[in-house]
Write a protein that holds these residues in place. Structure first.
Motif, PDB file in Angstrom:
ATOM      1  N   LEU A  37      31.855 -55.670 -13.232  1.00 21.59           N
ATOM      2  CA  LEU A  37      32.178 -55.517 -11.834  1.00 21.59           C
ATOM      3  C   LEU A  37      33.642 -55.842 -11.584  1.00 21.59           C
ATOM      4  O   LEU A  37      34.304 -56.486 -12.392  1.00 21.59           O
ATOM      5  N   LYS A  38      34.126 -55.389 -10.440  1.00 23.60           N
ATOM      6  CA  LYS A  38      35.469 -55.766 -10.038  1.00 23.60           C
ATOM      7  C   LYS A  38      35.505 -57.269  -9.808  1.00 23.60           C
ATOM      8  O   LYS A  38      34.682 -57.815  -9.068  1.00 23.60           O
ATOM      9  N   ALA A  64      35.428 -74.103 -16.285  1.00 25.66           N
ATOM     10  CA  ALA A  64      35.629 -74.366 -14.859  1.00 25.66           C
ATOM     11  C   ALA A  64      35.411 -73.104 -14.041  1.00 25.66           C
ATOM     12  O   ALA A  64      34.803 -73.141 -12.961  1.00 25.66           O
ATOM     13  N   LEU A  65      35.886 -71.960 -14.530  1.00 27.16           N
ATOM     14  CA  LEU A  65      35.711 -70.700 -13.807  1.00 27.16           C
ATOM     15  C   LEU A  65      34.278 -70.183 -13.923  1.00 27.16           C
ATOM     16  O   LEU A  65      33.741 -69.618 -12.966  1.00 27.16           O
ATOM     17  N   ASP A  66      33.660 -70.364 -15.086  1.00 28.21           N
ATOM     18  CA  ASP A  66      32.258 -69.961 -15.235  1.00 28.21           C
ATOM     19  C   ASP A  66      31.366 -70.719 -14.247  1.00 28.21           C
ATOM     20  O   ASP A  66      30.410 -70.166 -13.697  1.00 28.21           O
ATOM     21  N   LYS A  67      31.721 -71.967 -14.009  1.00 17.73           N
ATOM     22  CA  LYS A  67      30.921 -72.813 -13.121  1.00 17.73           C
ATOM     23  C   LYS A  67      30.989 -72.343 -11.668  1.00 17.73           C
ATOM     24  O   LYS A  67      30.054 -72.562 -10.895  1.00 17.73           O
ATOM     25  N   ILE A  68      32.086 -71.708 -11.273  1.00 15.57           N
ATOM     26  CA  ILE A  68      32.219 -71.227  -9.891  1.00 15.57           C
ATOM     27  C   ILE A  68      31.169 -70.167  -9.596  1.00 15.57           C
ATOM     28  O   ILE A  68      30.681 -70.049  -8.468  1.00 15.57           O
ATOM     29  N   GLY A  69      30.832 -69.367 -10.597  1.00 12.56           N
ATOM     30  CA  GLY A  69      29.735 -68.427 -10.447  1.00 12.56           C
ATOM     31  C   GLY A  69      30.070 -67.103  -9.795  1.00 12.56           C
ATOM     32  O   GLY A  69      29.201 -66.460  -9.222  1.00 12.56           O
ATOM     33  N   ILE A  70      31.326 -66.677  -9.854  1.00  7.97           N
ATOM     34  CA  ILE A  70      31.712 -65.378  -9.303  1.00  7.97           C
ATOM     35  C   ILE A  70      32.453 -64.596 -10.379  1.00  7.97           C
ATOM     36  O   ILE A  70      33.018 -65.189 -11.311  1.00  7.97           O
ATOM     37  N   PRO A  71      32.460 -63.251 -10.303  1.00  8.28           N
ATOM     38  CA  PRO A  71      33.225 -62.458 -11.281  1.00  8.28           C
ATOM     39  C   PRO A  71      34.707 -62.836 -11.222  1.00  8.28           C
ATOM     40  O   PRO A  71      35.281 -62.951 -10.144  1.00  8.28           O
ATOM     41  N   TYR A  72      35.304 -63.028 -12.394  1.00  5.68           N
ATOM     42  CA  TYR A  72      36.708 -63.429 -12.421  1.00  5.68           C
ATOM     43  C   TYR A  72      37.419 -62.777 -13.595  1.00  5.68           C
ATOM     44  O   TYR A  72      36.801 -62.226 -14.518  1.00  5.68           O
ATOM     45  N   GLU A  73      38.733 -62.849 -13.538  1.00  3.75           N
ATOM     46  CA  GLU A  73      39.588 -62.430 -14.643  1.00  3.75           C
ATOM     47  C   GLU A  73      40.733 -63.427 -14.754  1.00  3.75           C
ATOM     48  O   GLU A  73      41.123 -64.065 -13.770  1.00  3.75           O
ATOM     49  N   ILE A  74      41.235 -63.578 -15.973  1.00  2.00           N
ATOM     50  CA  ILE A  74      42.395 -64.444 -16.203  1.00  2.00           C
ATOM     51  C   ILE A  74      43.508 -63.581 -16.771  1.00  2.00           C
ATOM     52  O   ILE A  74      43.317 -62.889 -17.778  1.00  2.00           O
ATOM     53  N   VAL A  75      44.648 -63.590 -16.122  1.00  6.37           N
ATOM     54  CA  VAL A  75      45.801 -62.801 -16.551  1.00  6.37           C
ATOM     55  C   VAL A  75      46.855 -63.759 -17.098  1.00  6.37           C
ATOM     56  O   VAL A  75      47.494 -64.490 -16.342  1.00  6.37           O
ATOM     57  N   PHE A  76      47.000 -63.778 -18.408  1.00  8.47           N
ATOM     58  CA  PHE A  76      48.052 -64.562 -19.052  1.00  8.47           C
ATOM     59  C   PHE A  76      49.288 -63.683 -19.181  1.00  8.47           C
ATOM     60  O   PHE A  76      49.208 -62.548 -19.668  1.00  8.47           O
ATOM     61  N   VAL A  77      50.436 -64.201 -18.767  1.00  7.83           N
ATOM     62  CA  VAL A  77      51.693 -63.450 -18.870  1.00  7.83           C
ATOM     63  C   VAL A  77      52.620 -64.213 -19.802  1.00  7.83           C
ATOM     64  O   VAL A  77      53.123 -65.287 -19.456  1.00  7.83           O
ATOM     65  N   ASN A  78      52.811 -63.676 -21.006  1.00  4.24           N
ATOM     66  CA  ASN A  78      53.687 -64.330 -21.973  1.00  4.24           C
ATOM     67  C   ASN A  78      55.141 -63.968 -21.684  1.00  4.24           C
ATOM     68  O   ASN A  78      55.552 -62.816 -21.821  1.00  4.24           O
ATOM     69  N   GLY A 124      41.403 -58.981  -8.243  1.00  6.95           N
ATOM     70  CA  GLY A 124      40.545 -59.807  -7.406  1.00  6.95           C
ATOM     71  C   GLY A 124      40.998 -59.863  -5.962  1.00  6.95           C
ATOM     72  O   GLY A 124      42.142 -59.550  -5.632  1.00  6.95           O
ATOM     73  N   ASN A 125      40.075 -60.304  -5.098  1.00 10.36           N
ATOM     74  CA  ASN A 125      40.398 -60.521  -3.689  1.00 10.36           C
ATOM     75  C   ASN A 125      40.997 -61.907  -3.462  1.00 10.36           C
ATOM     76  O   ASN A 125      41.630 -62.155  -2.441  1.00 10.36           O
ATOM     77  N   ILE A 126      40.761 -62.814  -4.405  1.00 12.47           N
ATOM     78  CA  ILE A 126      41.337 -64.155  -4.362  1.00 12.47           C
ATOM     79  C   ILE A 126      42.196 -64.314  -5.607  1.00 12.47           C
ATOM     80  O   ILE A 126      41.712 -64.124  -6.728  1.00 12.47           O
ATOM     81  N   ILE A 127      43.461 -64.649  -5.420  1.00 14.32           N
ATOM     82  CA  ILE A 127      44.384 -64.789  -6.549  1.00 14.32           C
ATOM     83  C   ILE A 127      44.881 -66.229  -6.601  1.00 14.32           C
ATOM     84  O   ILE A 127      45.373 -66.753  -5.606  1.00 14.32           O
ATOM     85  N   VAL A 128      44.736 -66.842  -7.757  1.00 18.62           N
ATOM     86  CA  VAL A 128      45.161 -68.233  -7.963  1.00 18.62           C
ATOM     87  C   VAL A 128      46.244 -68.269  -9.031  1.00 18.62           C
ATOM     88  O   VAL A 128      46.127 -67.595 -10.060  1.00 18.62           O
ATOM     89  N   THR A 129      47.299 -69.031  -8.795  1.00 20.01           N
ATOM     90  CA  THR A 129      48.321 -69.258  -9.822  1.00 20.01           C
ATOM     91  C   THR A 129      48.154 -70.657 -10.392  1.00 20.01           C
ATOM     92  O   THR A 129      47.834 -71.605  -9.668  1.00 20.01           O
ATOM     93  N   LEU A 130      48.368 -70.774 -11.690  1.00 21.94           N
ATOM     94  CA  LEU A 130      48.167 -72.046 -12.380  1.00 21.94           C
ATOM     95  C   LEU A 130      49.154 -72.144 -13.526  1.00 21.94           C
ATOM     96  O   LEU A 130      49.374 -71.176 -14.258  1.00 21.94           O
ATOM     97  N   ASP A 131      49.773 -73.315 -13.699  1.00 25.73           N
ATOM     98  CA  ASP A 131      50.632 -73.550 -14.854  1.00 25.73           C
ATOM     99  C   ASP A 131      49.775 -73.838 -16.078  1.00 25.73           C
ATOM    100  O   ASP A 131      48.643 -74.326 -15.964  1.00 25.73           O
ATOM    101  N   ALA A 132      50.334 -73.575 -17.254  1.00 21.83           N
ATOM    102  CA  ALA A 132      49.574 -73.729 -18.499  1.00 21.83           C
ATOM    103  C   ALA A 132      49.604 -75.148 -19.048  1.00 21.83           C
ATOM    104  O   ALA A 132      48.938 -75.432 -20.039  1.00 21.83           O
ATOM    105  N   ASP A 133      50.347 -76.042 -18.416  1.00 23.96           N
ATOM    106  CA  ASP A 133      50.532 -77.376 -18.995  1.00 23.96           C
ATOM    107  C   ASP A 133      49.425 -78.367 -18.637  1.00 23.96           C
ATOM    108  O   ASP A 133      49.472 -79.529 -19.049  1.00 23.96           O
TER     109      ASP A 133
END
Length: 365
Positions: A37-38, A64-78, A124-133
């Protein structure tokens, strides 16, 4: 806009070997039904020389994301890492191709360009930014998601107890106060990249072609209903901060000059004030000359005043140069970043390499 970029031969071979090894793998991983799904949630994480801490990030982020229980994607930008981050990211993509996407830059373009590139491919309709540290615990993401679901379209975060050095904490708080007075952007903790945005905000950000920007402030300008929450803060899991004192100064110049003309207006007011004060000083010296006659006293005072004026003038030229330099970078319309490759899963096929190799993203369209 297309261009031909020359890459370091050794780095190219190493990167392409890693990519090819992923392409030739037969991914037998079980794809979760929700991944077809999207995604509702997209998490964008810029990566720069984070090899030592990536596995710790994976071990905490995915559960942590699996626990939220909604479809998600993680975009890593090297962002042009010089260490083995690409190989680690490629292996993680092989492990979880259903929710993992890896974007590889052909060089280093900076944290905020990496975030903007991630925004451009999020679904996604909700976009979260997170540092890798891991200074911002991934376990806090659900709090931001809940706020977005309550109707807010921008959710900032405030670190409950900062784990940074004392000088950095004091400097950050001082810049927060200065930035608010100059730009009128209400961001309590501008150094914290754990933030959530609504799709409406991201769509507007993606329409911008700014070469120098500060992503949280840019998004704040487009938000209809912003808010902030308090989150936990931890020490870095590994490695060192990628921001030197010089980098932090440059970042704050981008923030202030990119969102306000107040510095130029203040300097204009200062120039008028000093011109008026100089006229009074000349008048006073003329009166003393005719009343008291010629006198040698005060020569060093005049030198001090002259050097002060020269310092102010040089500062003003530098400030004006910051604005002119940004105009120059913007109007020449060079690519803001170059995406060499995107690793992502296509339903019904093995793990493949996105065919949009050497995709150009220009600063002005």
């Amino acid at each position: 806009m297309s261009a031909t970029d020359t890459m370091d031969t050794t780095d190219t071979i190493d990167t392409m070997d890693t990519i090819n090894s992923v392409n030739t793998m037969n991914t037998m991983n079980t794809i979760s039904p929700t991944s077809i799904l999207k995604p509702e949630l997209s998490v964008v994480i810029p990566i720069y020389n984070e090899e030592a801490g990536l596995q710790s990030l994976f071990d905490r982020l995915y559960p942590a994301l699996d626990k939220i229980g909604i479809p998600y994607e993680i975009v890593f930008v090297n962002d042009g890492s010089a260490d083995n981050s690409v190989a680690v990211l490629a292996e993680q993509f092989r492990q979880r191709p259903d929710v993992t996407r890896v974007m590889l830059f052909n060089g280093n373009y900076g944290q905020h360009m990496a975030i903007l590139a991630g925004f451009d491919v999020t679904r996604g309709n909700i976009i979260v930014t997170l540092d890798a540290d891991l200074q911002n615990p991934p376990e806090e993401i659900h709090k931001l998601v809940e706020k977005i679901r309550q109707g807010f379209d921008y959710v900032g975060s405030i670190r409950r107890k900062r784990q940074d050095s004392a000088w950095r904490t004091v400097a950050s708080k001082a810049m927060n106060r200065l930035r608010y007075r100059i730009t009128n952007i209400r961001i309590t903790d501008q150094g914290n990249m754990l933030r959530a945005y609504g799709r409406n905000v991201i769509d507007l950000v993606n329409q911008c072609g700014e070469v120098n920007t500060f992503v949280p402030a840019l998004a704040y300008k487009f938000a209809r209903k912003p808010t902030e929450i308090v989150v936990e803060h931890e020490e870095r899991s590994a490695g060192e901060s990628k921001y030197s004192l010089y980098s932090l100064i440059r970042l704050n110049f981008d923030l202030i000059t990119g969102f306000s003309l107040v510095p130029l207006q203040m300097f204009s007011m200062l120039g008028m004030t000093m011109s008026f004060a100089s006229a009074l000083l000349v008048l006073m010296l003329l009166v003393r000359r005719f009343v008291l006659g010629a006198e040698a006293e005060g020569v060093f005072t005049l030198f001090a005043i002259a050097f002060f004026f020269m310092g102010v003038i040089l500062f003003g030229i530098g400030l004006l140069g910051e604005y002119v330099g940004r105009i120059f970078q913007q109007v020449r319309a060079r690519p803001r970043y170059v995406v060499q490759t995107i690793l992502q899963h296509v339903p019904g096929k093995d793990a493949i390499l996105d065919q949009a190799v050497e995709k150009r993203q220009v600063g002005r369209e």
